[in-house]
Design an enzyme around this catalytic site. Structure first.
Site, PDB file in Angstrom:
ATOM      1  N   CYS A   8       0.858  -1.189   0.000  1.00 15.80           N
ATOM      2  CA  CYS A   8       0.000   0.000   0.000  1.00 15.80           C
ATOM      3  C   CYS A   8       0.889   1.232   0.000  1.00 15.80           C
ATOM      4  CB  CYS A   8      -0.989  -0.025   1.156  1.00 15.80           C
ATOM      5  SG  CYS A   8      -0.247   0.016   2.800  1.00 15.80           S
ATOM      6  N   ARG A  14      -3.434  -0.669   5.239  1.00 12.05           N
ATOM      7  CA  ARG A  14      -4.024  -1.723   4.407  1.00 12.05           C
ATOM      8  C   ARG A  14      -3.116  -2.927   4.169  1.00 12.05           C
ATOM      9  NH1 ARG A  14      -5.246   2.104  -0.445  1.00 12.05           N
ATOM     10  NH2 ARG A  14      -3.294   2.906   0.467  1.00 12.05           N
ATOM     11  N   ASP A 123      -8.179   4.138   0.988  1.00 16.30           N
ATOM     12  CA  ASP A 123      -7.217   4.243   2.075  1.00 16.30           C
ATOM     13  C   ASP A 123      -7.902   4.722   3.361  1.00 16.30           C
ATOM     14  OD1 ASP A 123      -5.047   4.669   3.683  1.00 16.30           O
ATOM     15  OD2 ASP A 123      -3.826   5.556   2.087  1.00 16.30           O
TER      16      ASP A 123
HETATM   17  P1  4NP Z   1      -1.839   2.839   4.074  1.00 19.48           P
HETATM   18  O1  4NP Z   1      -2.353   4.224   4.690  1.00 19.48           O
HETATM   19  O2  4NP Z   1      -1.281   3.148   2.712  1.00 19.48           O
HETATM   20  O3  4NP Z   1      -3.067   1.989   3.990  1.00 19.48           O
HETATM   21  O4  4NP Z   1      -0.800   2.323   5.050  1.00 19.48           O
HETATM   22  C1  4NP Z   1      -1.520   5.361   4.796  1.00 19.48           C
HETATM   23  C2  4NP Z   1      -0.827   5.573   5.965  1.00 19.48           C
HETATM   24  C3  4NP Z   1      -0.018   6.695   6.095  1.00 19.48           C
HETATM   25  C4  4NP Z   1       0.088   7.589   5.054  1.00 19.48           C
HETATM   26  C5  4NP Z   1      -0.602   7.378   3.882  1.00 19.48           C
HETATM   27  C6  4NP Z   1      -1.405   6.259   3.750  1.00 19.48           C
HETATM   28  N1  4NP Z   1       0.908   8.759   5.203  1.00 19.48           N
HETATM   29  O5  4NP Z   1       0.947   9.554   4.260  1.00 19.48           O
HETATM   30  O6  4NP Z   1       1.546   8.913   6.224  1.00 19.48           O
END
Ligand code: 4NP
Length: 158
Positions: A8, A14, A123
């Site tokens: 992800c 995710r 997300d």
């Molecule tokens: P993930 O969610 O891609 O599902 O782990 C996110 C977690 C953190 C960030 C972006 C997406 N971030 O920009 O810090």
């Protein structure tokens, strides 16, 4: 032995949820010695960080165990080390290709492409909806597992 990597953006919501949901599925079928499962992010933003609190809370609510996690960014050389590199949304797929180069061995997939509802998994870091993300990931993992069985990629001991 097959090697599956979920990817992800941050590797704190995710893809670790997918990693532990899929590990739970294969453990229940006693296939955990046959499949290596891990997860990565395409960004370096969260490197070293544990699974996000609300993702852990959701896994606990569903009875899925997880262990200590340190977010890691996908590395170019890992393309050769895994058989399935599975993103959650179209942005992940573009970023995976940007990191690894051309998907010459057709290893890159989007998780819900294994289902008949080929959407992105939104997300939950932005939507706040961890239940929706969990349900989509669970469905994707179940259909991925069915696909691997159907394709003869998983061999049960006799
Ligand atoms: P993930 O969610 O891609 O599902 O782990 C996110 C977690 C953190 C960030 C972006 C997406 N971030 O920009 O810090």
């Amino acid at each position: 032995m097959i090697k599956v990597m979920f990817v992800c953006l941050g590797n704190i919501c995710r893809s670790p949820m997918a990693e532990y949901i899929f590990k739970d599925m294969i453990k229940k079928e006693k296939l955990n010695s046959k499949i290596i499962v891990t997860s990565r992010g395409t960004s370096r933003e969260e490197e070293g960080n544990d699974i996000y609190y609300y993702a852990k809370e959701k896994l606990e609510e569903e009875g899925i165990s997880y262990s200590k996690h340190k977010a890691q960014q996908l590395k170019k050389e890992e393309y050769n080390q895994y058989d399935y590199i599975i993103g959650m949304d179209e942005g992940n797929i573009r970023n995976i290709i940007r990191i690894v180069g051309k998907d010459s061995e057709n290893k890159v997939y989007k998780l819900l492409d294994f289902t008949n509802d080929k959407r992105d998994i939104l997300d939950p870091w932005y939507t706040g909806n961890f239940t929706k993300a969990y349900n989509d990931i669970q469905k994707g993992c179940k259909e991925l597992f069915n696909y691997l069985k159907k394709e003869g990629k998983i061999k049960y001991e006799r």
